[in-house]
Structure formats: C-alpha cells, structure tokens
Motif scaffolding. Structure first.
Motif, PDB file in Angstrom:
ATOM      1  N   GLN A   1       0.804  -1.416  -0.088  1.00 49.33           N
ATOM      2  CA  GLN A   1      -0.022   0.093   0.017  1.00 49.33           C
ATOM      3  C   GLN A   1       0.911   1.303  -0.070  1.00 49.33           C
ATOM      4  O   GLN A   1       1.718   1.495   0.705  1.00 49.33           O
ATOM      5  N   VAL A   2       0.795   2.058  -0.906  1.00 51.50           N
ATOM      6  CA  VAL A   2       1.353   3.233  -1.107  1.00 51.50           C
ATOM      7  C   VAL A   2       0.448   4.666  -0.881  1.00 51.50           C
ATOM      8  O   VAL A   2      -0.601   4.620  -1.626  1.00 51.50           O
ATOM      9  N   GLY A   3       0.790   5.429   0.011  1.00 52.14           N
ATOM     10  CA  GLY A   3       0.079   6.783   0.151  1.00 52.14           C
ATOM     11  C   GLY A   3       0.888   7.753   0.782  1.00 52.14           C
ATOM     12  O   GLY A   3       2.144   7.441   0.998  1.00 52.14           O
ATOM     13  N   ASN A   4       0.247   8.758   0.794  1.00 51.08           N
ATOM     14  CA  ASN A   4       0.902  10.224   1.581  1.00 51.08           C
ATOM     15  C   ASN A   4       1.026   9.688   3.065  1.00 51.08           C
ATOM     16  O   ASN A   4       0.516   8.677   3.409  1.00 51.08           O
ATOM     17  N   ARG A   5       1.754  10.447   3.794  1.00 49.64           N
ATOM     18  CA  ARG A   5       2.211  10.221   5.197  1.00 49.64           C
ATOM     19  C   ARG A   5       0.830  10.279   6.043  1.00 49.64           C
ATOM     20  O   ARG A   5       0.852   9.112   7.052  1.00 49.64           O
ATOM     21  N   ALA A   6      -0.205  10.826   5.590  1.00 50.08           N
ATOM     22  CA  ALA A   6      -1.545  10.924   6.323  1.00 50.08           C
ATOM     23  C   ALA A   6      -2.086   9.687   6.224  1.00 50.08           C
ATOM     24  O   ALA A   6      -2.763   9.022   7.073  1.00 50.08           O
ATOM     25  N   ASP A   7      -2.218   9.197   4.991  1.00 43.53           N
ATOM     26  CA  ASP A   7      -2.708   7.967   4.670  1.00 43.53           C
ATOM     27  C   ASP A   7      -2.051   6.550   5.341  1.00 43.53           C
ATOM     28  O   ASP A   7      -2.960   5.630   6.180  1.00 43.53           O
ATOM     29  N   ILE A   8      -0.710   6.561   5.291  1.00 42.22           N
ATOM     30  CA  ILE A   8      -0.138   5.439   5.769  1.00 42.22           C
ATOM     31  C   ILE A   8      -0.246   5.641   7.589  1.00 42.22           C
ATOM     32  O   ILE A   8      -0.209   4.629   8.182  1.00 42.22           O
ATOM     33  N   ARG A   9      -0.127   6.798   8.110  1.00 43.53           N
ATOM     34  CA  ARG A   9      -0.131   6.957   9.391  1.00 43.53           C
ATOM     35  C   ARG A   9      -1.654   6.331   9.882  1.00 43.53           C
ATOM     36  O   ARG A   9      -1.728   5.545  11.039  1.00 43.53           O
ATOM     37  N   GLN A  10      -2.723   6.623   9.097  1.00 44.12           N
ATOM     38  CA  GLN A  10      -4.066   6.193   9.473  1.00 44.12           C
ATOM     39  C   GLN A  10      -4.221   4.604   9.402  1.00 44.12           C
ATOM     40  O   GLN A  10      -4.512   3.845  10.207  1.00 44.12           O
ATOM     41  N   ARG A  11      -3.358   3.834   8.441  1.00 44.45           N
ATOM     42  CA  ARG A  11      -3.123   2.366   8.330  1.00 44.45           C
ATOM     43  C   ARG A  11      -2.608   2.034   9.719  1.00 44.45           C
ATOM     44  O   ARG A  11      -2.724   0.814  10.080  1.00 44.45           O
ATOM     45  N   LEU A  12      -1.442   2.611   9.865  1.00 45.83           N
ATOM     46  CA  LEU A  12      -0.448   2.291  11.041  1.00 45.83           C
ATOM     47  C   LEU A  12      -1.367   2.322  12.392  1.00 45.83           C
ATOM     48  O   LEU A  12      -1.523   1.396  13.112  1.00 45.83           O
ATOM     49  N   GLN A  13      -2.194   3.740  12.605  1.00 54.27           N
ATOM     50  CA  GLN A  13      -3.276   3.502  13.663  1.00 54.27           C
ATOM     51  C   GLN A  13      -3.958   2.282  13.572  1.00 54.27           C
ATOM     52  O   GLN A  13      -4.497   1.754  15.020  1.00 54.27           O
ATOM     53  N   ALA A  14      -4.734   1.820  12.666  1.00 49.92           N
ATOM     54  CA  ALA A  14      -5.590   0.752  12.480  1.00 49.92           C
ATOM     55  C   ALA A  14      -4.942  -0.420  12.673  1.00 49.92           C
ATOM     56  O   ALA A  14      -5.699  -1.530  12.355  1.00 49.92           O
ATOM     57  N   ASN A  15      -3.730  -0.704  12.408  1.00 52.32           N
ATOM     58  CA  ASN A  15      -2.809  -1.791  12.487  1.00 52.32           C
ATOM     59  C   ASN A  15      -3.159  -2.818  11.259  1.00 52.32           C
ATOM     60  O   ASN A  15      -3.454  -3.902  11.391  1.00 52.32           O
ATOM     61  N   LEU A  16      -3.224  -2.183  10.329  1.00 54.34           N
ATOM     62  CA  LEU A  16      -3.753  -2.978   8.715  1.00 54.34           C
ATOM     63  C   LEU A  16      -2.597  -3.590   8.278  1.00 54.34           C
ATOM     64  O   LEU A  16      -2.775  -4.597   7.234  1.00 54.34           O
TER      65      LEU A  16
END
Length: 323
Positions: free
Chosen positions: A133-148
């Motif tokens: 999954q490639v995205g900007n910092r906000a997108d990847i931060r959201q994925r990190l927070q959701a532990n995806l």
C-alpha cells in the motif's frame, strides 16, 4: 439462536469483501483492490446483509458511510482476520517461509526504495503473497493506527503514536530543475537566487512537505510562489515542462532519463532526511515480516550504529550522506 445461525451462514469471502469496502468506503476501489467486478462486490455485500439481517452501510448522496452496526461488524471482522493471521503465522512457522502473506504500508517517496528491495525477497520466497500500500504520510499513518499492515516505511514517523522506529537509510531532499534551466549552469546558488521561481510542492500531510517547511523555518527562509501537486511523478513532469522548480528526494532523480532533470547546487541543501521502518510497539510480527525486516536491514547495510530507536532531536540534527 437464530442470530447465531445467520451469522454462521456468512462466508470468509463475504467478510473479506465487507472489510475491504468498509476500509475504503468505496465499492469501486474495493473491487479494484480485490480484482473483482463491481457487481460481484455489491452482490456479496447484499448476501452478507441478508444473512446477518442488518445494514452495515448507508449511502448519502454519492458517499458511503458505515452504520453503527457496520462499525461493530468491521471491528469484529478485523478481530476474526487477526485470529486467522495468527493461525497462518503458526502454520508458516511449521512450513518455514514457503507460504504466507506480507502487508507493507509505505509513504509515497519510499516507492523509490521498497519495491527494488522487495523484488529479490519475492524471488527467494515465490509463494509469499505481498500487499503493498503506497500513500501520503496521512494515509499511511491512518493504516498504522488501525494496525492494517505488518511493516511501515515513513520519512517522518508519527511520534505521537506508540511505535517502534528503526532507521533504514538517508533520503536527502534536493532542489531539482530542467537541465536547460538558466540556474542549472550556475555552480553555486543561494536560496534568494530562487526567489523568482515557482516552487512545486506536495500536498499538506506529505512527509516531504513537512520536511521542507521545517527546514525553511529553521533557516529563516520564506516560500515564494507555490503550486501544490499531490504526486511526485506529476511534480517531476511539471518541472520538465517548465512549470517551476521542486524539492524532492534525490532518489527520484534515478528514475528519470539521465540529464532530463538536474540537482541545483543550492547552499543549505540537501535537506537531511531519512527513511524509517515502523511498527506499532509490541506488535507480534509474523516470521515472514521478520524475515523481510532482516532483508531490508541487510540490503541497506552498512548503517550507523545506535540507530535502532527513535530520537527526535537526533533525527533533526543528523547530517545527510550523499548518495
């Protein structure tokens, strides 16, 4: 008893489709991610709703929203797939690394780093399924927070979250221009020499933009004319067309035809910047994730000693190496 029976009539595939739609709030994007036809996704969602007797989504205008019961279903579905992942992990441990799944979330600039290192790993483990999954910092931060995902690569790890971050390699940010730009003939430039140029910038929330704004503030420099473009590739094309100058990762230049774009020798550049491997603190990594972590660290060695933990002050002051 009736509710239990209906719940067991659902399938893992239906729940996987629901989870994908719920995380994207788009049937079209979910269908693309799952490599399914859009009507197939809609049909499976309808069957899931019928089996459970609930409506997990509501549509207002053209936008899709999760209902309260949809939020509960998403949380339970994630728990269920976490259990399956742990089972897969234990089975993978028995079978070595011959099978399994690796989920990676990386910021946009890291697409110049991770895929090249992912290739040899996939060749060594051909039956490992990889989701990148490639995205900007906000997108990847959201994925990190959701532990995806299993592992994340950031240029600016979100320190406000409970994470573990390990330094990977330098990612210096440089000023780029077309090879025929008048400033490209200069051997030395100051920031003030760029005052009349339009600067092409990534969108707010981008790690690159965050690094640029912080560096300029530290130097006491100001931005002149800017134009926001939400893609590094689009920025490079815009620079080539003469729309302006840009500050991008030096690694981005390696993906252009030689000489099309050049790095300007501006005093105060490159901006020191790095990539980091990030995981939620305490996350139980699968054998495949651990193997890929070691693969990354080995491929990017040698690296400075003592960089296994995150220190904000050290990261701000750490000098950049030229690549």
């Amino acid at each position: 008893m009736k509710t239990r029976l209906h719940t067991r009539q659902t399938t893992f595939r239906q729940l996987e489709i629901f989870k994908t739609v719920a995380e994207r709030l788009s049937v079209t994007e979910a269908a693309h991610a799952l490599h399914l036809a859009q009507p197939t996704v809609s049909t499976q969602l309808a069957k899931l709703s019928e089996a459970l007797g609930v409506q997990p989504f509501e549509q207002i205008g053209k936008r899709l929203y999760l209902t309260d019961v949809g939020e509960e279903l998403l949380a339970s579905t994630r728990e269920l797939f976490d259990v399956l992942d742990r089972l897969e992990m234990r089975l993978a441990q028995r079978a070595g690394l011959s099978i399994g799944r690796l989920r990676l979330g990386v910021v946009t600039t890291a697409k110049y780093l991770v895929p090249a290192l992912l290739g040899p790993f996939c060749k060594a483990h051909p039956q490992v399924e990889v989701e990148l999954q490639v995205g900007n910092r906000a997108d990847i931060r959201q994925r990190l927070q959701a532990n995806l995902d299993d592992l994340y690569v950031f240029s600016h790890p979100p320190r406000e979250l409970d994470i573990e971050a390990q330094w990977l390699t330098d990612n210096p940010l440089v000023v780029i221009a077309p090879q025929d730009h008048p400033l490209a003939r200069r051997r030395r430039l100051r920031w003030t020499d760029l005052a009349g140029e339009r600067l092409l910038m990534r969108e707010p929330g981008s790690g690159t933009r965050h690094a640029i704004e912080r560096h300029l503030a530290q130097q006491g420099w100001t931005l002149g004319r800017t134009l926001t473009i939400a893609s590094n590739e689009a920025i490079k094309e815009a620079v080539l067309s003469g729309l302006g100058l840009a500050i991008l990762s030096r690694h981005a230049l390696t993906h252009m035809a030689p000489g099309n774009l050049v790095e300007l020798p501006v005093q105060g550049f490159p901006i020191p910047n790095s990539w980091y491997l990030v995981t939620p603190r305490g996350k139980q990594s699968s054998p495949i994730a651990l193997a890929f972590r070691e693969h990354l660290l080995s491929a990017l060695a040698p690296k400075p000693a003592g960089r296994s933990s995150l220190s904000a002050e050290e990261r701000r002051t750490r000098p950049s190496r030229r690549v």
